[in-house]
Scaffold this active site. Structure first.
Site, PDB file in Angstrom:
ATOM      1  N   CYS A 147      -0.377   5.701 -35.868  1.00 57.97           N
ATOM      2  CA  CYS A 147      -1.225   5.864 -34.684  1.00 57.97           C
ATOM      3  C   CYS A 147      -0.733   6.954 -33.738  1.00 57.97           C
ATOM      4  O   CYS A 147      -1.485   7.407 -32.870  1.00 57.97           O
ATOM      5  CB  CYS A 147      -1.322   4.547 -33.919  1.00 57.97           C
ATOM      6  N   HIS A 289      -3.182   5.305 -26.385  1.00 56.95           N
ATOM      7  CA  HIS A 289      -3.683   4.837 -27.667  1.00 56.95           C
ATOM      8  C   HIS A 289      -4.523   3.588 -27.415  1.00 56.95           C
ATOM      9  O   HIS A 289      -4.130   2.708 -26.653  1.00 56.95           O
ATOM     10  CB  HIS A 289      -2.511   4.508 -28.597  1.00 56.95           C
ATOM     11  N   ASN A 318     -10.392   0.929 -32.328  1.00 55.00           N
ATOM     12  CA  ASN A 318      -9.094   1.571 -32.538  1.00 55.00           C
ATOM     13  C   ASN A 318      -9.256   2.544 -33.699  1.00 55.00           C
ATOM     14  O   ASN A 318      -9.463   2.138 -34.842  1.00 55.00           O
ATOM     15  CB  ASN A 318      -8.047   0.498 -32.853  1.00 55.00           C
TER      16      ASN A 318
END
Length: 361
Positions: A147, A289, A318
Site C-alpha cells: 500500500c 492511505h 481501499n
C-alpha cells in the site's frame, strides 16, 4: 512553526543524528529536495459496484459495508478490457496533460503498485509499452511496497531528480484488487476497490516553494501474516504441491492491522518532528492511505487542526497503493491542496510498515 525550517534533532550529519536515526529515535533531518509535482491524474474503472450488491451477494444486512468498512461504492475493473497497465496509462496521460508535457519527455517511469499484472516482466515495461513508448528506451521499473508503493517510488524518483541524475519522472500506481477478494470474509470483500493514479515529478525552479522535506519509514516484519496473499510466489507457486485455492485470495486480520497501525503512526510522526500540536500546525493538508474508516479516524484523532483531511474511501474503497495518490489528486482537483501548501502523505501497509512524507505542493 514552519516545518520547512524547524529542526527537532541534532544538526544533519552529526554523530548524534546518525546514531539516533539508526536506533529509530528522534526526528529525521530536513531533506529540502527541490522537486515539484507538476501534474496528477487518475483513472477509475467504468464498473461502479454499490455496497448493497456485495451485501446481497454474501448475505450481509444493507448498510453493513458503510458502517464497518466506510465504503458506499467502489469501482471494479472489467478483466478483458481494463488491465492494470492500461488503467495506469490512462492516469499517466492525464497527469502528463495537466503537467503540460508529452509522456516521452520523462527520464524515468516507475510502476508503483502492490498488485502485479504479471509475475514477469515487472509492470514498468508493461506501462511503458501501454503509453506507446515501447521503443523509447526510457528507464522503466517497478517499486513494490504494497500500500506504500507510491510513497516509496516518489522517494526514489525525487532523490534522483534532486541530485541531478534525471530531470523528470512519471510515477504510476495502478491496482486491481477485485481479482483476489475473499467473499467469505466480509471486511475484505466490502473494503477494496480498483483504480489508478499518477504523478509527474520534475525539478522545481529555485524560487519555487515546492520541496520534499522529510521522510520516515518504520517496518515491523513480525506482522507479515496479518495482511498477506500467500500465492503467486516461490513459496506457494500456482502448481506447487502445497498450494491450495485459498492461497490466491487476500487475507487480512483487520483488528490486528489496526492495532499495529496505531503503534506505527505515532513513531513515524515523531521521526518527522510532528509529535506535538504546534509542529503539526504548519500542515495545511493530509493525504492518507485509505486503509479503512477506522484507520482514517485514528489519523484524524492525531490532531491536524489546520489541515484538510482528504478522504476518498467512501467512493473508491481501499485501492492499495493507488489510495494515497488518488487522495492527493482529489485534494488538488477540489482545492483542498493548493500550490505552496505544506502537507503530509501518511499511511501503513502490509509487512507491517508505516510511512510519512512531508512536502510542499
Amino acid at each position: 512553526m514552519d516545518i520547512r525550517t524547524t529542526q527537532h534533532s541534532p544538526p544533519s550529519g552529526s554523530a548524534a543524528d546518525t546514531a539516533g536515526a539508526r536506533r529509530g529515535h528522534g526526528a529525521t533531518a530536513d531533506l529540502d529536495w527541490r522537486v515539484r509535482i507538476a501534474g496528477l491524474g487518475r483513472y477509475l474503472p467504468r464498473r461502479r459496484v454499490d455496497s448493497a450488491q456485495i451485501e446481497d451477494r454474501v448475505g450481509l444486512p444493507r448498510g453493513w459495508a458503510l458502517e464497518n468498512s466506510g465504503v458506499a461504492f467502489r469501482h471494479w475493473a472489467e478483466p478483458e478490457t481494463e488491465r492494470a497497465s492500461w488503467m495506469g496509462a490512462q492516469a499517466a496521460l492525464q497527469a502528463c496533460e495537466r503537467a503540460g508535457i508529452e509522456p516521452g519527455s520523462v527520464d524515468l517511469i516507475v510502476n508503483a503498485s502492490g498488485s502485479a499484472e504479471r509475475a514477469i516482466p515487472d509492470g514498468g515495461p508493461l506501462l511503458q509499452r501501454e503509453l506507446g513508448l515501447g521503443r523509447s528506451g526510457i528507464a522503466s521499473l517497478s517499486v513494490h511496497a504494497t500500500c506504500l508503493s507510491f510513497v516509496a517510488a516518489l522517494e526514489l524518483a525525487a532523490e534522483r531528480i534532486h541530485h541531478g541524475r534525471i530531470e523528470r519522472a512519471l510515477v504510476v500506481s495502478s491496482e486491481i484488487a477485485s481479482v483476489g477478494l475473499d467473499f467469505a470474509n466480509p471486511e475484505v470483500c466490502t473494503l477494496f476497490g480498483d483504480g489508478a493514479a499518477a504523478a509527474v515529478l520534475e525539478r522545481a525552479a529555485q524560487d519555487s516553494p515546492s520541496r520534499i522535506h522529510r521522510i520516515a519509514w518504520r517496518t515491523m516484519g513480525e506482522g507479515v501474516e496479518i495482511t498477506t496473499l500467500r500465492g503467486g510466489g516461490s513459496w506457494r507457486p500456482p502448481l506447487g504441491p502445497n498450494t491450495v485455492p485459498a492461497d490466491a485470495l487476500f487475507s487480512m486480520q483487520g483488528q490486528a492491522a489496526l492495532r499495529s497501525g496505531i503503534r506505527l503512526v505515532p513513531h513515524v510522526m515523531r521521526r518527522l518532528g510532528l509529535d506535538d500540536m504546534a509542529a503539526r500546525a504548519a500542515l495545511r493538508w493530509v493525504a492518507p492511505h485509505q486503509a479503512s474508516r477506522a484507520a482514517l479516524d485514528v489519523i484524524e484523532q492525531i490532531g491536524f487542526a489546520g489541515a484538510a483531511m482528504v478522504r476518498t474511501l467512501e467512493h473508491t474503497g481501499n485501492c492499495i497503493a493507488a489510495s494515497i495518490p488518488l487522495a492527493l489528486e482529489q485534494g488538488v482537483r477540489e482545492g483542498q491542496i493548493r500550490r505552496g501548501d505544506t502537507g503530509i502523505l501518511l499511511g501503513t501497509g502490509a509487512g507491517l510498515s508505516g510511512v510519512g512524507l512531508t512536502l510542499t505542493y
